[in-house]
Design a protein around this motif. Structure first.
Motif, PDB file in Angstrom:
ATOM      1  N   HIS A   3       0.856  -1.034   0.253  1.00 41.62           N
ATOM      2  CA  HIS A   3       0.250   0.248   0.166  1.00 41.62           C
ATOM      3  C   HIS A   3       0.762   1.704  -0.375  1.00 41.62           C
ATOM      4  O   HIS A   3       0.491   2.244  -0.268  1.00 41.62           O
ATOM      5  N   GLU A   6      -9.793  -2.166   5.699  1.00 42.32           N
ATOM      6  CA  GLU A   6     -10.049  -0.828   6.172  1.00 42.32           C
ATOM      7  C   GLU A   6      -9.177   0.077   4.535  1.00 42.32           C
ATOM      8  O   GLU A   6      -8.743  -0.923   3.467  1.00 42.32           O
ATOM      9  N   ASN A   7      -9.559   1.324   4.448  1.00 37.96           N
ATOM     10  CA  ASN A   7      -9.948   1.921   3.021  1.00 37.96           C
ATOM     11  C   ASN A   7      -8.229   1.693   2.728  1.00 37.96           C
ATOM     12  O   ASN A   7      -7.603   1.877   2.276  1.00 37.96           O
ATOM     13  N   HIS A  55      -7.110  -0.923   0.536  1.00 38.86           N
ATOM     14  CA  HIS A  55      -7.586  -0.873  -0.855  1.00 38.86           C
ATOM     15  C   HIS A  55      -6.389  -0.058  -2.852  1.00 38.86           C
ATOM     16  O   HIS A  55      -6.332  -0.512  -3.061  1.00 38.86           O
ATOM     17  N   LYS A  56      -5.409   0.093  -1.810  1.00 43.48           N
ATOM     18  CA  LYS A  56      -4.651   0.880  -2.436  1.00 43.48           C
ATOM     19  C   LYS A  56      -3.384  -0.009  -3.306  1.00 43.48           C
ATOM     20  O   LYS A  56      -3.339  -0.138  -1.555  1.00 43.48           O
TER      21      LYS A  56
END
Ligand code: DQA
Length: 139
Positions: A77, A105-106, A109-110
């Motif tokens: 990430h 968690e957001n 997502h990356k």
């Protein structure tokens, strides 16, 4: 066929680390299972908590083996450097995650790996690695 598994930070603690998310098995135990299930494949395994060591290993293996299964863990990430290393080698890399990072968690997502990976296998527990091996066997 030679497949190299590269694991990033904190994956040395599999078996005791957040077992509700990552399970109870150590990677060393799981690696033995993989080796016996796929006895025709030569496996190598490397783990480091240090970003530069992961990049060194990707560069070292990336011109000679047939496939890399990379779980860059938290560096997934954050690491432009690991993404650039994957772009710099010949060997295809499959991005692996034990947990479903997209249901967490957001910030998980990356991924800097996904755009440069051959594909991603996410959320099947340790079985994500076996599915990656199957994919290399079929390609
Ligand atoms: C992980 C997911 C990452 O978000 C996390 O930082 C890890 C493990 C996984 O395999 O599910 O350390 O890559």
């Amino acid at each position: 066929m030679k497949i190299v598994i590269i694991n990033g930070p904190n994956l040395n603690l599999l078996g005791t680390r957040e077992p509700g998310i990552y399970g109870n098995k150590t990677f060393e135990q799981y690696f033995k299972d993989l080796e016996s299930e796929f006895s025709q494949i030569e496996f190598d395994y490397f783990q480091s908590n240090i970003e530069g060591e992961l990049i060194d290993r990707i560069q070292k293996e990336g011109f000679s083996c047939d496939g890399i299964l990379l779980n860059a863990a938290a560096y997934t990430h954050t690491s432009v450097g690991i993404g650039d290393a994957i772009k710099s080698i010949d060997t295809p890399v499959i991005e692996i995650h034990i947990s479903n990072t997209f249901s967490r968690e957001n910030f998980r997502h990356k991924s800097y790996i996904t755009p440069v990976a051959k594909g991603i296998i996410v959320g099947f527990g340790l079985d994500s690695y076996r599915l990656g091996v199957e994919s290399f066997l079929k390609s």
